[in-house]
Write a protein that holds these residues in place. Structure first.
Motif, PDB file in Angstrom:
ATOM      1  N   GLU A  88      53.852  24.222  40.483  1.00  0.00           N
ATOM      2  CA  GLU A  88      54.138  24.040  39.062  1.00  0.00           C
ATOM      3  C   GLU A  88      55.411  23.203  38.940  1.00  0.00           C
ATOM      4  OE1 GLU A  88      54.156  27.614  36.710  1.00  0.00           O
ATOM      5  OE2 GLU A  88      53.810  26.459  34.879  1.00  0.00           O
ATOM      6  N   PHE A  90      58.394  21.554  36.444  1.00  0.00           N
ATOM      7  CA  PHE A  90      59.101  21.750  35.181  1.00  0.00           C
ATOM      8  C   PHE A  90      60.056  20.595  34.933  1.00  0.00           C
ATOM      9  CE2 PHE A  90      57.880  26.046  34.135  1.00  0.00           C
ATOM     10  CZ  PHE A  90      57.559  26.608  35.360  1.00  0.00           C
ATOM     11  N   GLY A 104      60.832  22.588  29.899  1.00  0.00           N
ATOM     12  CA  GLY A 104      59.517  22.467  29.319  1.00  0.00           C
ATOM     13  C   GLY A 104      58.641  23.622  29.760  1.00  0.00           C
ATOM     14  N   ALA A 105      57.399  23.645  29.245  1.00  0.00           N
ATOM     15  CA  ALA A 105      56.489  24.762  29.519  1.00  0.00           C
ATOM     16  C   ALA A 105      55.889  24.710  30.917  1.00  0.00           C
ATOM     17  CB  ALA A 105      55.382  24.791  28.475  1.00  0.00           C
ATOM     18  N   GLY A 106      56.035  23.581  31.595  1.00  0.00           N
ATOM     19  CA  GLY A 106      55.527  23.467  32.953  1.00  0.00           C
ATOM     20  C   GLY A 106      54.162  22.800  33.029  1.00  0.00           C
TER      21      GLY A 106
ATOM     22  N   ASP B  38      57.591  32.779  31.213  1.00  0.00           N
ATOM     23  CA  ASP B  38      56.329  33.227  30.634  1.00  0.00           C
ATOM     24  C   ASP B  38      55.359  32.057  30.569  1.00  0.00           C
ATOM     25  OD1 ASP B  38      58.634  34.895  28.791  1.00  0.00           O
ATOM     26  OD2 ASP B  38      57.027  36.061  29.732  1.00  0.00           O
ATOM     27  N   PRO B  39      54.098  32.293  30.848  1.00  0.00           N
ATOM     28  CA  PRO B  39      53.106  31.202  30.828  1.00  0.00           C
ATOM     29  C   PRO B  39      53.093  30.479  29.491  1.00  0.00           C
ATOM     30  CG  PRO B  39      52.170  33.179  31.800  1.00  0.00           C
ATOM     31  CD  PRO B  39      53.500  33.578  31.243  1.00  0.00           C
ATOM     32  N   GLY B  40      53.132  29.163  29.566  1.00  0.00           N
ATOM     33  CA  GLY B  40      53.094  28.350  28.359  1.00  0.00           C
ATOM     34  C   GLY B  40      54.428  28.206  27.646  1.00  0.00           C
ATOM     35  N   LEU B  41      55.425  28.959  28.094  1.00  0.00           N
ATOM     36  CA  LEU B  41      56.746  28.895  27.450  1.00  0.00           C
ATOM     37  C   LEU B  41      57.812  28.346  28.385  1.00  0.00           C
ATOM     38  CD1 LEU B  41      56.820  32.308  25.532  1.00  0.00           C
ATOM     39  CD2 LEU B  41      56.301  30.024  24.620  1.00  0.00           C
ATOM     40  N   GLY B  42      57.505  28.212  29.653  1.00  0.00           N
ATOM     41  CA  GLY B  42      58.508  27.751  30.597  1.00  0.00           C
ATOM     42  C   GLY B  42      59.568  28.805  30.835  1.00  0.00           C
ATOM     43  N   LEU B  43      60.777  28.358  31.112  1.00  0.00           N
ATOM     44  CA  LEU B  43      61.894  29.261  31.366  1.00  0.00           C
ATOM     45  C   LEU B  43      62.803  29.310  30.149  1.00  0.00           C
ATOM     46  CD1 LEU B  43      60.988  28.253  34.310  1.00  0.00           C
ATOM     47  CD2 LEU B  43      63.296  28.924  34.988  1.00  0.00           C
TER      48      LEU B  43
END
Lengths: 113, 113
Positions: A88, A90, A104-106, B38-43
């Motif tokens: 993944e 980022f 960003g969300a990755g 969290d998935p879709g939210l990044g760090l």
């Protein structure tokens, strides 16, 4: 405040094919830009960074990213991926003299044989 | 190499419990961080510490507190765990005032039931 948008959540790619991961940021002032990579079951590692100077930055494992101020982008590319690049990725931004990284969300890259 | 060690890889707790997540770094770094992923939210940054006993709130500090009694150790505390705190928690450290490179631990996956 600055923010980061990674336009693709999942990127499947075949081994030895090129890959591009897109990252756009928003900020009213100059920023520093980063790409971090997270391999399965590991923490994040810094892949490359742009602070100033040449707009094209490279990592030791063949990735490169280009800072484009007019398009507020910092896309990551690799001309030929390996299975081991599955991870993944980022994109992150921060203001100079600030400690806060905004991520960003990755983008999950899955490399298939 | 810098090593950032998080005490647990997986943790399961019940709603209302007090939870301690521990992080230790071995390179005498001044700065330490707690993020949740969290998935879709990044760090997202929860707390930051730039010195012993010093701390600053990040973007999502509600429901969390931190402790830094020694330079090498940074603890994240959930006073009364709730189900919406189920997440991957990542600790990171960095050197000096540049904040240019964060070193991350491998994370603690916390499940609150």
């Amino acid at each position: 405040a600055q923010s980061v948008t990674q336009l693709d959540s999942q990127v499947p790619v075949f081994e030895e094919a090129p890959v591009e991961l897109r990252c756009n940021y928003s900020s009213s002032v100059s920023v520093y830009l980063f790409w971090y990579v997270q391999y399965p079951n590991q923490g994040l590692q810094l892949l490359l960074k742009y602070l100033s100077g040449s707009t094209l930055v490279e990592s030791i494992n063949g990735f490169e990213a280009e800072f484009n101020k007019s398009q507020t982008s910092f896309h990551l590319r690799k001309p030929s991926v390996h299975i081991s690049d599955t991870a993944e990725y980022f994109c992150a931004v921060r203001l100079p003299h600030d400690y806060k990284l905004s991520f960003g969300a990755g983008t999950t890259v899955t490399v298939r044989a | 190499d810098v090593k950032v060690t998080q005490s647990s890889r997986y943790l399961v707790k019940r709603t209302g419990e007090k939870v301690f997540l521990e992080c230790v770094q071995d390179m005498d770094h001044e700065n330490m961080f707690w993020y949740r992923q969290d998935p879709g939210l990044g760090l997202r940054l929860i707390y930051f510490s730039y010195d012993v006993k010093m701390k600053e709130k990040g973007d999502i500090p509600e429901g969390y507190s931190v402790s830094r009694e020694k330079k090498e150790r940074f603890s994240l505390i959930l006073e009364s765990a709730s189900t919406n705190q189920t997440s991957m928690y990542l600790c990171a450290s960095s050197l000096g005032r540049g904040f240019e490179k964060l070193f991350f631990g491998s994370g603690t996956q916390l499940s609150v039931l």
